[in-house]
Design an enzyme around this catalytic site. Structure first.
Site, short mmCIF file in Angstrom:
data_model
loop_
_atom_site.label_atom_id
_atom_site.label_comp_id
_atom_site.label_asym_id
_atom_site.label_seq_id
_atom_site.Cartn_x
_atom_site.Cartn_y
_atom_site.Cartn_z
N LYS A 1 63.44 -46.58 50.92
CA LYS A 1 61.87 -47.38 50.84
C LYS A 1 62.23 -48.58 49.84
O LYS A 1 61.53 -49.62 49.91
CB LYS A 1 61.18 -46.31 50.17
CG LYS A 1 60.54 -45.40 51.29
CD LYS A 1 59.34 -44.51 50.62
CE LYS A 1 59.06 -43.62 51.50
NZ LYS A 1 57.63 -42.85 50.98
N LYS B 1 64.24 -41.91 62.24
CA LYS B 1 63.42 -40.93 61.90
C LYS B 1 62.20 -41.30 62.70
O LYS B 1 61.81 -42.51 62.32
CB LYS B 1 63.13 -40.60 60.74
CG LYS B 1 62.45 -39.31 60.36
CD LYS B 1 62.23 -38.94 58.93
CE LYS B 1 61.58 -39.85 58.22
NZ LYS B 1 61.11 -39.61 56.91
N LYS C 1 55.64 -42.62 60.01
CA LYS C 1 54.18 -43.19 60.19
C LYS C 1 54.30 -44.70 59.75
O LYS C 1 53.47 -45.34 60.14
CB LYS C 1 53.57 -42.72 58.90
CG LYS C 1 53.02 -41.07 59.18
CD LYS C 1 52.56 -40.98 57.86
CE LYS C 1 52.02 -39.39 57.58
NZ LYS C 1 51.72 -38.93 56.50
P1 AMP Z 1 54.77 -37.38 55.21
O1 AMP Z 1 53.94 -37.70 56.24
O2 AMP Z 1 55.96 -38.22 54.90
O3 AMP Z 1 53.99 -36.88 53.86
O4 AMP Z 1 55.59 -36.10 55.68
C1 AMP Z 1 54.66 -35.05 55.98
C2 AMP Z 1 55.55 -33.79 56.26
O5 AMP Z 1 56.11 -33.81 57.71
C3 AMP Z 1 56.97 -33.44 55.49
O6 AMP Z 1 57.07 -32.14 55.24
C4 AMP Z 1 58.05 -34.28 56.34
O7 AMP Z 1 59.31 -33.62 56.20
C5 AMP Z 1 57.46 -33.91 57.73
N1 AMP Z 1 58.01 -35.12 58.78
C6 AMP Z 1 57.60 -36.31 58.65
N2 AMP Z 1 58.35 -37.13 59.75
C7 AMP Z 1 59.09 -36.02 60.18
C8 AMP Z 1 59.74 -36.28 61.47
N3 AMP Z 1 60.14 -37.21 62.00
N4 AMP Z 1 60.35 -35.03 62.00
C9 AMP Z 1 60.12 -33.88 61.33
N5 AMP Z 1 59.42 -33.67 60.19
C10 AMP Z 1 58.80 -34.83 59.75
#
Ligand code: AMP
Ligand code: TRP
Length: 330
Positions: free
Chosen positions: A116, A196, A199
């Protein structure tokens, strides 16, 4: 930690909009399951979302949207405590204390910080992001933390800081365990299957959003980057695009990857992609439908109660931390 005979589960999600199917399969699906067996606490981590530049009106909107998505995927407010991190000041207080016992050498090794900061530049908040995450988890004395694979390193750091605290001040924190799903723990981008699904990816075709229409989903999966050799097979090195779609379909249908390979090995990518799209549509449709029926005002009421409950439990726990380190009373 056991409360009323139940172990505790805690997890968090950043209100950054564009919730995608990776978030659901990697994390939310387990959140929903665990709320039946554990005392469940789920937090929209809005302080974390400030670590990259964000427009205030957009952040405000995304916070409510995040809660609505949680309700739409099946988080039941009668079973789970749902609240906003910024409404509970004990998170930031504990983060400060844990920060004083986190070596900078450890923070320098955090992959997510390196990625990041290379993209958006570094700031102190981004650097100490994992310390605030450790505080989220330890504040509630959680035993289990359901997350996607990308959070593994942060969870290891959380355990280390908890151990360091316990060694210095006495047994205050249980050591939390990560719960990472077997399939779809790291859903990859549709436009670059070596990255990955995220968002923050600016390409809208890279991610299937939980609120996408069936048509969007069909188009995105049809256009997913694969390879030019037409056999459906699971091989992350040689065929990352197809492997990603296989895992997506397996997670969406509950069928093992091997069975899917058996069925689609010889059908060609076109037929396979159509089947993946239909499986994902079936998974997303009820979520989208429930989301549409939610009312912002009801969500606000729920969040107010959530914040009250979270604050009183957090304060009880934080008093114990203050006493342990010598900050109690005058
Ligand atoms: P975040 O949106 O970054 O706060 O992520 C929320 C949850 O979703 C966290 O537990 C991440 O590890 C999971 N997560 C986010 N992106 C992915 C992805 N591409 N594949 C699997 N899990 C994800
Ligand atoms: N860092 C997590 C993510 O980006 C979000 C998060 C913040 C979190 N605090 C947490 C996840 C505590 C689990 C537990 O996905």
């Amino acid at each position: 930690m056991t409360v009323n005979g139940k172990r505790k589960v805690f997890s968090g999600v950043q209100p950054t909009g564009n919730m995608h199917i990776g978030t659901y399969l990697g994390a939310f699906r387990n959140w929903v399951k665990l709320q039946h067996e554990y005392e469940a606490i789920y937090c929209v981590v809005d302080l974390h979302a400030l670590t990259v530049p964000v427009d205030p009106a957009e952040l405000h909107r995304n916070r409510i949207e995040a809660v609505k998505v949680l309700l739409a995927v099946g988080i039941d407010p009668d079973k789970s405590l749902v609240y906003m991190q910024s409404q509970v000041p004990q998170h930031a207080e504990l983060a400060w204390i844990l920060g004083t016992m986190t070596p900078t050498g450890v923070l320098n090794r955090m992959t997510q910080f390196k990625e990041k900061s290379a993209r958006a530049g570094a700031n102190l908040g981004l650097y100490s992001y994992p310390v605030l995450m450790a505080a989220d988890i330890l504040l509630h004395r959680a035993d289990l933390v359901p997350v996607g694979d990308d959070q593994r390193q942060h969870l290891e750091m959380t355990r280390d800081v908890a151990e360091r605290f316990n060694n210095r001040y006495g047994e205050v924190f249980p050591l939390p365990e990560a719960l990472i799903p077997e399939t779809a723990a790291r859903v990859m981008s549709l436009t670059d299957p070596r990255a990955k699904m995220s968002k923050s990816d600016p390409n809208p075709r890279s991610a299937i959003l939980m609120l996408d229409t069936a048509d969007d989903i069909r188009k995105k999966i049809k256009g997913a980057v694969t390879d030019s050799e037409p056999t459906v097979a699971h091989d992350w090195d040689a065929k990352p695009g197809i492997s990603n779609l296989l895992e997506l379909m397996s997670a969406a249908t509950g069928r093992p990857v091997d069975a899917l390979v058996g069925e689609y090995a010889a059908t060609g990518y076109g037929v396979f992609k159509e089947a993946v799209a239909e499986a994902v549509i079936e998974l997303a449709a009820p979520i989208k439908a429930r989301y549409g029926g939610l009312d912002d005002k009801e969500v606000a009421v729920l969040l107010e109660k959530g914040a009250d409950d979270a604050r009183s439990s957090a304060e009880r726990h934080q008093a114990e931390v203050r006493a342990a380190v010598g900050l109690d009373g005058v």
